[in-house]
Design an enzyme around this catalytic site. Structure first.
Site, PDB file in Angstrom:
ATOM      1  CD  GLU A   1      48.682  32.120  -3.467  1.00  0.00           C
ATOM      2  OE1 GLU A   1      48.823  32.941  -4.383  1.00  0.00           O
ATOM      3  OE2 GLU A   1      48.326  30.948  -3.667  1.00  0.00           O
ATOM      4  CD  GLU A   2      46.078  28.868  -4.086  1.00  0.00           C
ATOM      5  OE1 GLU A   2      45.099  29.526  -4.455  1.00  0.00           O
ATOM      6  OE2 GLU A   2      47.148  28.838  -4.716  1.00  0.00           O
TER       7      GLU A   2
ATOM      8  CG  ASP B   1      51.820  31.401  -6.561  1.00  0.00           C
ATOM      9  OD1 ASP B   1      52.001  30.185  -6.392  1.00  0.00           O
ATOM     10  OD2 ASP B   1      50.705  31.936  -6.463  1.00  0.00           O
TER      11      ASP B   1
ATOM     12  CG  HIS C   1      43.297  25.505  -6.572  1.00  0.00           C
ATOM     13  ND1 HIS C   1      42.516  26.597  -6.369  1.00  0.00           N
ATOM     14  CD2 HIS C   1      44.539  25.896  -6.240  1.00  0.00           C
ATOM     15  CE1 HIS C   1      43.243  27.603  -5.933  1.00  0.00           C
ATOM     16  NE2 HIS C   1      44.486  27.191  -5.856  1.00  0.00           N
TER      17      HIS C   1
END
Length: 166
Positions: free
Chosen positions: A9-10, A38, A140
């Protein structure tokens, strides 16, 4: 009912984009809706509900979901309202794995507890937590692990998720 867990996804919604692109028109037509969950345990959370009809995020008229998305939003807002829990709208900006589905006109909705955005004073007054800090300070980063979550948010959001699926 199909449960899907996307990878990459990222890196640009790779998994969900591939999945949707691999479906025939007939298969796409058989999808009634897409529920997106999410980030549902952010440590400095807000109970965000995707704004299916765009009525609460009017800055960009393209942020409304396809017809039917408003009904999904209503299910979540009603769930939390009945439990005396506040929610806040979040826009359909295509940032998560629902993007390829709404691009095909498939109604979508879901929940989100925040990422790198900064919690406002007003949000802290309503939801608790710390104003001026990210919803998820480890978004992240290497510290984004099982120790970086709000069990309270995860519990409340998972109850809403189960309710919506039922």
């Amino acid at each position: 009912l199909r449960f899907a867990f996307w990878g990459a996804e990222e890196s640009g919604l790779v998994g969900s984009t591939y999945y949707v692109a691999s479906l025939s028109e007939k298969q796409l037509a058989q999808i009634g809706l897409n529920l997106n969950f999410d980030m549902v345990g952010s440590p400095n959370f807000v109970r965000f509900v995707y704004d299916g009809d765009g009525s609460d995020t009017p800055d960009d008229p393209d942020d409304a979901g396809p017809p039917g998305s408003d009904l999904i939003e209503e299910v979540f807002v009603d769930f939390f309202t009945r439990r005396g829990l506040a929610t806040a709208p979040t826009a359909f900006d295509g940032r998560s794995d629902y993007g390829p589905f709404i691009d095909q006109g498939i109604p979508a909705g879901g929940l989100f507890t925040g990422a790198e955005g900064i919690k406002t004073e007003a949000e802290a007054a309503i939801f608790g937590g710390t104003a001026g800090q990210p919803y998820d300070p480890c978004y992240h980063q290497a510290c984004d692990n099982l120790g970086n979550l709000s069990h309270k948010a995860l519990d409340q959001m998972s109850d809403a998720i189960a309710y919506s699926v039922l």
